[in-house]
Design a protein around this motif. Structure first.
Motif, PDB file in Angstrom:
ATOM      1  N   ILE A  46       0.851  -1.178   0.000  1.00  0.00           N
ATOM      2  CA  ILE A  46       0.000   0.000   0.000  1.00  0.00           C
ATOM      3  C   ILE A  46       0.892   1.235   0.000  1.00  0.00           C
ATOM      4  CG2 ILE A  46      -1.968  -1.106   1.112  1.00  0.00           C
ATOM      5  CD1 ILE A  46      -1.099   0.053   3.754  1.00  0.00           C
ATOM      6  N   THR A  47       0.369   2.330  -0.523  1.00  0.00           N
ATOM      7  CA  THR A  47       1.162   3.553  -0.649  1.00  0.00           C
ATOM      8  C   THR A  47       0.787   4.611   0.371  1.00  0.00           C
ATOM      9  OG1 THR A  47      -0.384   4.410  -2.312  1.00  0.00           O
ATOM     10  CG2 THR A  47       1.552   3.184  -3.108  1.00  0.00           C
ATOM     11  N   GLY A  48      -0.214   4.360   1.180  1.00  0.00           N
ATOM     12  CA  GLY A  48      -0.618   5.300   2.206  1.00  0.00           C
ATOM     13  C   GLY A  48      -1.603   4.636   3.143  1.00  0.00           C
ATOM     14  N   TRP A  49      -1.644   5.084   4.381  1.00  0.00           N
ATOM     15  CA  TRP A  49      -2.532   4.442   5.337  1.00  0.00           C
ATOM     16  C   TRP A  49      -3.119   5.441   6.327  1.00  0.00           C
ATOM     17  CZ3 TRP A  49      -0.646   5.318  10.179  1.00  0.00           C
ATOM     18  CH2 TRP A  49       0.733   5.487  10.326  1.00  0.00           C
ATOM     19  N   THR A  50      -4.314   5.107   6.796  1.00  0.00           N
ATOM     20  CA  THR A  50      -4.956   5.808   7.901  1.00  0.00           C
ATOM     21  C   THR A  50      -5.523   4.765   8.848  1.00  0.00           C
ATOM     22  OG1 THR A  50      -5.530   7.769   6.603  1.00  0.00           O
ATOM     23  CG2 THR A  50      -6.797   7.372   8.594  1.00  0.00           C
ATOM     24  N   LEU A  51      -5.128   4.855  10.092  1.00  0.00           N
ATOM     25  CA  LEU A  51      -5.596   3.922  11.120  1.00  0.00           C
ATOM     26  C   LEU A  51      -6.553   4.680  12.037  1.00  0.00           C
ATOM     27  CD1 LEU A  51      -5.051   0.982  12.223  1.00  0.00           C
ATOM     28  CD2 LEU A  51      -3.561   2.085  13.899  1.00  0.00           C
ATOM     29  N   ASN A  89       5.599  10.818  14.183  1.00  0.00           N
ATOM     30  CA  ASN A  89       5.657   9.802  13.124  1.00  0.00           C
ATOM     31  C   ASN A  89       4.292   9.485  12.516  1.00  0.00           C
ATOM     32  OD1 ASN A  89       8.447   9.589  13.361  1.00  0.00           O
ATOM     33  ND2 ASN A  89       8.340   7.922  14.836  1.00  0.00           N
ATOM     34  N   ALA A  90       3.295  10.308  12.808  1.00  0.00           N
ATOM     35  CA  ALA A  90       1.981  10.223  12.172  1.00  0.00           C
ATOM     36  C   ALA A  90       1.249  11.525  12.465  1.00  0.00           C
ATOM     37  CB  ALA A  90       1.171   9.037  12.690  1.00  0.00           C
ATOM     38  N   ALA A 118      -5.211   8.378  12.705  1.00  0.00           N
ATOM     39  CA  ALA A 118      -3.760   8.546  12.536  1.00  0.00           C
ATOM     40  C   ALA A 118      -3.403   8.259  11.083  1.00  0.00           C
ATOM     41  CB  ALA A 118      -2.996   7.606  13.460  1.00  0.00           C
ATOM     42  N   THR A 119      -2.798   9.241  10.415  1.00  0.00           N
ATOM     43  CA  THR A 119      -2.425   9.122   9.007  1.00  0.00           C
ATOM     44  C   THR A 119      -0.913   9.199   8.868  1.00  0.00           C
ATOM     45  OG1 THR A 119      -4.509  10.144   8.320  1.00  0.00           O
ATOM     46  CG2 THR A 119      -2.715  10.136   6.711  1.00  0.00           C
ATOM     47  N   ASN A 120      -0.374   8.403   7.956  1.00  0.00           N
ATOM     48  CA  ASN A 120       1.076   8.387   7.745  1.00  0.00           C
ATOM     49  C   ASN A 120       1.614   9.776   7.425  1.00  0.00           C
ATOM     50  OD1 ASN A 120      -0.228   7.593   4.903  1.00  0.00           O
ATOM     51  ND2 ASN A 120       1.709   8.645   4.511  1.00  0.00           N
ATOM     52  N   VAL A 121       2.897   9.974   7.702  1.00  0.00           N
ATOM     53  CA  VAL A 121       3.596  11.172   7.257  1.00  0.00           C
ATOM     54  C   VAL A 121       4.369  10.829   5.986  1.00  0.00           C
ATOM     55  CG1 VAL A 121       3.705  12.314   9.486  1.00  0.00           C
ATOM     56  CG2 VAL A 121       5.450  10.628   8.898  1.00  0.00           C
ATOM     57  N   SER A 122       5.146  11.783   5.466  1.00  0.00           N
ATOM     58  CA  SER A 122       5.720  11.621   4.125  1.00  0.00           C
ATOM     59  C   SER A 122       6.647  10.429   3.999  1.00  0.00           C
ATOM     60  CB  SER A 122       6.481  12.893   3.735  1.00  0.00           C
ATOM     61  OG  SER A 122       7.526  13.154   4.641  1.00  0.00           O
ATOM     62  N   TYR A 163      13.983  16.465  15.875  1.00  0.00           N
ATOM     63  CA  TYR A 163      14.904  15.416  16.319  1.00  0.00           C
ATOM     64  C   TYR A 163      14.718  14.111  15.540  1.00  0.00           C
ATOM     65  CZ  TYR A 163      16.755  18.464  19.870  1.00  0.00           C
ATOM     66  OH  TYR A 163      17.395  19.496  20.498  1.00  0.00           O
ATOM     67  N   PRO A 164      13.521  13.509  15.505  1.00  0.00           N
ATOM     68  CA  PRO A 164      13.402  12.301  14.676  1.00  0.00           C
ATOM     69  C   PRO A 164      13.674  12.566  13.208  1.00  0.00           C
ATOM     70  CG  PRO A 164      11.245  12.991  15.497  1.00  0.00           C
ATOM     71  CD  PRO A 164      12.268  13.784  16.240  1.00  0.00           C
ATOM     72  N   ASP A 165      13.259  13.742  12.697  1.00  0.00           N
ATOM     73  CA  ASP A 165      13.533  14.056  11.292  1.00  0.00           C
ATOM     74  C   ASP A 165      15.022  14.216  11.053  1.00  0.00           C
ATOM     75  OD1 ASP A 165      10.836  14.005  10.791  1.00  0.00           O
ATOM     76  OD2 ASP A 165      10.607  16.177  10.595  1.00  0.00           O
TER      77      ASP A 165
END
Length: 371
Positions: A64-69, A84-85, A96-100, A196-198
């Motif tokens: 899958i290319t994108g997700w929303t939980l 991270n989301a 919660a939706t994915n980031v880039s 920081y995570p980026d």
């Protein structure tokens, strides 16, 4: 910056928390794609009126290319910040939706995100999730073209007791095996900052590129490169606890390493992952860290540098290449010899592994991680 090779600590003990593992199926497509997913929701820490949680999503179906939980809370919990989301909430319903950088999930690929929240009275774990608007059912499905997806009848998710990492330390639900696994540990009195995570992600990807350039092979990173961990203590605890004498240089990074090993069930030299840990804590004027086979541990100075708060990035790129060299089993050079295992790492990218160092990496304990 003081750097040297160290012997990794072996932590003893475990913390028990609540984990929930379920399964969800992704949206059916016109070409009858196989869909399926596993979700692990873990409460990582709890304090008066607040809590930290981590969610890991593993795609069991076609890529899958994108997700929303999505899920709903039963007891009025509220999400206050996330990483991270992109997490939004309307009443009890959370999305919660994915980031880039973590939207694409291959078959058996995983992504994880975390958040802090508030609660009063009861903080129950959600028992139902939807991935891309399809209810969690367990297993995978292959719908027939033009018809609605068929839902499996696997049992509902159940609660279990387990250690409290951001992702499970097993290959099926955690990061892929034989990868470089990266943590940013945030003490309780440090506010979350996406830089920081980026930033650490950027440093790791540059090191990955450099190893490919030098060796013709490189290490793998996970879909979510940096796992954000809510620490169990404030900065001062990490700086001053388990120290001998007045020099707190090493105790801060060893305290971080010991906590990560205990909470994530990781050994001092683990055959599953080569681990990198960075903590946003250090004693004033005593920054740094080190590396040894299987681990790189760095204090706040390096975390700040990766986040763009500490001078030219080449310094932090070179430092990570150097410490990963220790992680792959290399010792320090005995002189400034133009290789990144000496002070020449400050000249990054104008530094190169010698042939002897390349041979030692491939023959070392983590040489099989390179491809």
């Amino acid at each position: 910056m003081r750097r040297q090779q160290f012997r990794s600590l072996v932590a003893i003990g475990a913390t028990v928390g609540l984990a929930l593992t379920g399964a969800a199926v992704a949206s059916a497509t016109a070409n009858a794609a196989t869909a399926g997913c596993r979700v692990a929701y873990t409460i990582s820490s709890t304090w008066q009126g607040g809590f930290g949680a981590n969610v890991a999503v593993t795609n069991l179906g076609d890529p899958i290319t994108g997700w929303t939980l999505t899920w709903s809370y039963a007891n009025g919990q509220t999400v206050t910040q996330a990483w991270n989301a992109t997490v939004t909430q309307s009443g009890a319903a959370v999305s919660a939706t994915n980031v880039s950088y973590n939207g694409a999930l291959a078959t058996n690929g995983s992504a994880s995100f975390g958040f802090n929240g508030s609660w009063t009275g009861t903080n129950s774990i959600p028992t139902a999730f939807k991935l891309n608007n399809v209810a969690c059912t367990g297993g995978t499905t292959t719908p027939t073209t033009g018809t609605s997806p068929t839902r499996s009848t696997s049992p509902s998710p159940t609660r279990s007791t387990s250690p409290t990492p951001t992702t499970s330390p097993t290959g099926g639900t955690g990061p892929a095996l034989k990868t470089v696994r990266v943590f940013w540990l945030k003490p309780t009195d440090v506010a979350f900052d996406q830089r920081y995570p980026d930033g650490i992600t950027g440093v790791m990807r540059e090191a990955q590129r450099y190893y490919k350039q030098e060796l013709g092979k490189t290490f793998a990173l996970n879909n979510t490169v940096v796992e954000v961990v809510n620490g169990e203590h404030d900065k001062n605890w990490y700086i001053t606890t388990n120290c001998t004498g007045s020099d707190h240089y090493w105790c801060v990074v060893f305290n971080m390493e010991a906590e990560l090993q205990r909470r994530f069930g990781i050994a001092g030299q683990d055959s599953r992952w080569l681990c990198v840990g960075e903590i946003s804590a250090e004693e004033v004027g005593k920054s740094g860290g080190g590396g040894g086979p299987g681990w790189v541990i760095l204090s706040g100075h390096d975390a700040d540098g990766a986040a763009g708060l500490g001078g030219a990035m080449n310094r932090w790129y070179g430092g990570m290449v150097h410490e990963l060299g220790h992680g792959f089993g290399l010792p320090d050079s005995t002189s400034t010899d133009g290789t990144p295992m000496s002070a020449s790492f400050y000249s990054y990218p104008n530094t190169h592994f010698s042939q002897a160092q390349k041979n030692a990496i491939f023959a070392g304990p983590y040489g099989s991680f390179l491809s």
